[in-house]
Design a protein around this motif. Sequence first.
Motif, PDB file in Angstrom:
ATOM      1  N   ALA A 255       9.410  -2.684   5.742  1.00 22.62           N
ATOM      2  CA  ALA A 255       8.263  -3.273   6.298  1.00 22.62           C
ATOM      3  C   ALA A 255       7.993  -2.427   6.627  1.00 22.62           C
ATOM      4  O   ALA A 255       6.307  -1.755   7.119  1.00 22.62           O
ATOM      5  CB  ALA A 255       8.240  -3.942   7.278  1.00 22.62           C
ATOM      6  N   GLY A 256       8.227  -0.951   6.012  1.00 21.00           N
ATOM      7  CA  GLY A 256       7.344   0.623   6.074  1.00 21.00           C
ATOM      8  C   GLY A 256       6.676   0.792   5.841  1.00 21.00           C
ATOM      9  O   GLY A 256       5.438   2.082   6.495  1.00 21.00           O
ATOM     10  N   GLY A 257       5.790   0.659   4.582  1.00 18.77           N
ATOM     11  CA  GLY A 257       4.797   0.756   4.377  1.00 18.77           C
ATOM     12  C   GLY A 257       5.435   2.859   3.652  1.00 18.77           C
ATOM     13  O   GLY A 257       5.394   3.210   3.618  1.00 18.77           O
ATOM     14  N   ASP A 258       3.425   2.646   2.836  1.00 19.12           N
ATOM     15  CA  ASP A 258       3.362   4.177   3.050  1.00 19.12           C
ATOM     16  C   ASP A 258       3.990   4.964   1.120  1.00 19.12           C
ATOM     17  O   ASP A 258       4.512   6.170   0.961  1.00 19.12           O
ATOM     18  CB  ASP A 258       3.697   4.957   4.377  1.00 19.12           C
ATOM     19  N   ASP A 259       4.993   3.757   0.703  1.00 19.87           N
ATOM     20  CA  ASP A 259       6.058   4.321  -0.827  1.00 19.87           C
ATOM     21  C   ASP A 259       5.088   4.505  -1.433  1.00 19.87           C
ATOM     22  O   ASP A 259       5.785   5.345  -2.330  1.00 19.87           O
ATOM     23  CB  ASP A 259       7.171   3.090  -0.672  1.00 19.87           C
ATOM     24  N   TYR A 260       4.384   3.500  -2.088  1.00 23.98           N
ATOM     25  CA  TYR A 260       3.077   4.156  -3.191  1.00 23.98           C
ATOM     26  C   TYR A 260       3.975   3.483  -4.387  1.00 23.98           C
ATOM     27  O   TYR A 260       3.974   4.022  -5.372  1.00 23.98           O
ATOM     28  CB  TYR A 260       2.615   5.325  -3.226  1.00 23.98           C
ATOM     29  N   GLU A 261       4.774   2.884  -4.405  1.00 26.80           N
ATOM     30  CA  GLU A 261       6.373   2.414  -5.189  1.00 26.80           C
ATOM     31  C   GLU A 261       5.620   1.408  -6.274  1.00 26.80           C
ATOM     32  O   GLU A 261       4.756   0.639  -5.589  1.00 26.80           O
ATOM     33  CB  GLU A 261       7.602   2.749  -5.108  1.00 26.80           C
ATOM     34  N   LEU A 262       5.648   1.010  -7.392  1.00 26.60           N
ATOM     35  CA  LEU A 262       5.133  -0.538  -7.691  1.00 26.60           C
ATOM     36  C   LEU A 262       6.118  -1.689  -7.987  1.00 26.60           C
ATOM     37  O   LEU A 262       7.754  -1.156  -8.054  1.00 26.60           O
ATOM     38  CB  LEU A 262       5.020   0.146  -9.431  1.00 26.60           C
TER      39      LEU A 262
END
Length: 318
Positions: A255-262
């Motif tokens: 749930a953290g976000g900001d990974d910008y993986e697909l």
Amino acid sequence: MSLGEFELIARFFDRGPARDAILGVGDDCALLAPVQPHCVTAVSTDMLLEGRHFVATDDPETVGHRALAVNLSDLAAMGARPRAFTLALAVPQVDEAWVGGFCAGLFAIADRHGCELVGGDTTRGPATICITVFGEVPPEAALRRDAAQPDDDLWVSGTLGAAALAVHAHSEGRPRPPGDPARLRLERPEPRVALGLSLRHVARAAIDLSDGLIGDLGHILDRSRAGAEVDWSAVPVDPSLDGLPAPLRRRLALAGGDDYELLFSAAAENRSAIEAIGRRLGLPLTRIGRIVAGEGLRFHDARGRPLTVDAHGFNHFA
């Protein structure tokens, strides 16, 4: 004497004649012509605000990189090839050193992905960066959120949770040092453009993980009117989270976000093709679950037992 608006544009943002566009910086509108036949234009906009997405003491080159990277990530999620972008920039005053560093980061990633600045606006005001990016994709190859089907595999690229760890550490008053891998994942995300292009005609639905796997997968499920089952033990948690308490590790990864993986879905028959794409790109691609009929997102452990996950995706207005 401080630079005026047009001097600022001429010095930092006008890079000469347009390379790809028919007409770029310097007129009322940019003019773009299709490069590939039978393509449609993919358009996305993102905004970065000082105090929420960056602070005045952040390295301006890093701010420039991130500002465009998050937009390119949206194109990647659609399977679109980057073409051009516009920039609306508000700053309280012209700091030439800051603007120069910002442009260095901005144009470095822009040139690497063949995406040129074709216009925009500058004004005085609270520091705000707004970028609109343009790409191209054949309409039948676009990776839409509403295309997932029951029995599709669910895949994710890279590893998850490192950027969220950097945010968490900062909120706890223990910011990660410059150069720390988790901090770099937050400040200099790498848009998976090559992966998005490779997934044309291979994947069905896709989304970039900006707000966390739980929240962003929820968008695919809502639009596709489907449910999903995820094996927590298969989720590729970044090694930087090793040693954290299990609930915190799970929350940051999911749930953290900001990974910008697909995150993407694909028919099971395409597993070998997807594995080959990962090898060719040198990018880990991990199968973490599947799309199911019905509604809702369910997690289970390595033995198939139901797992309760007390986390949700990021919401700016929550």
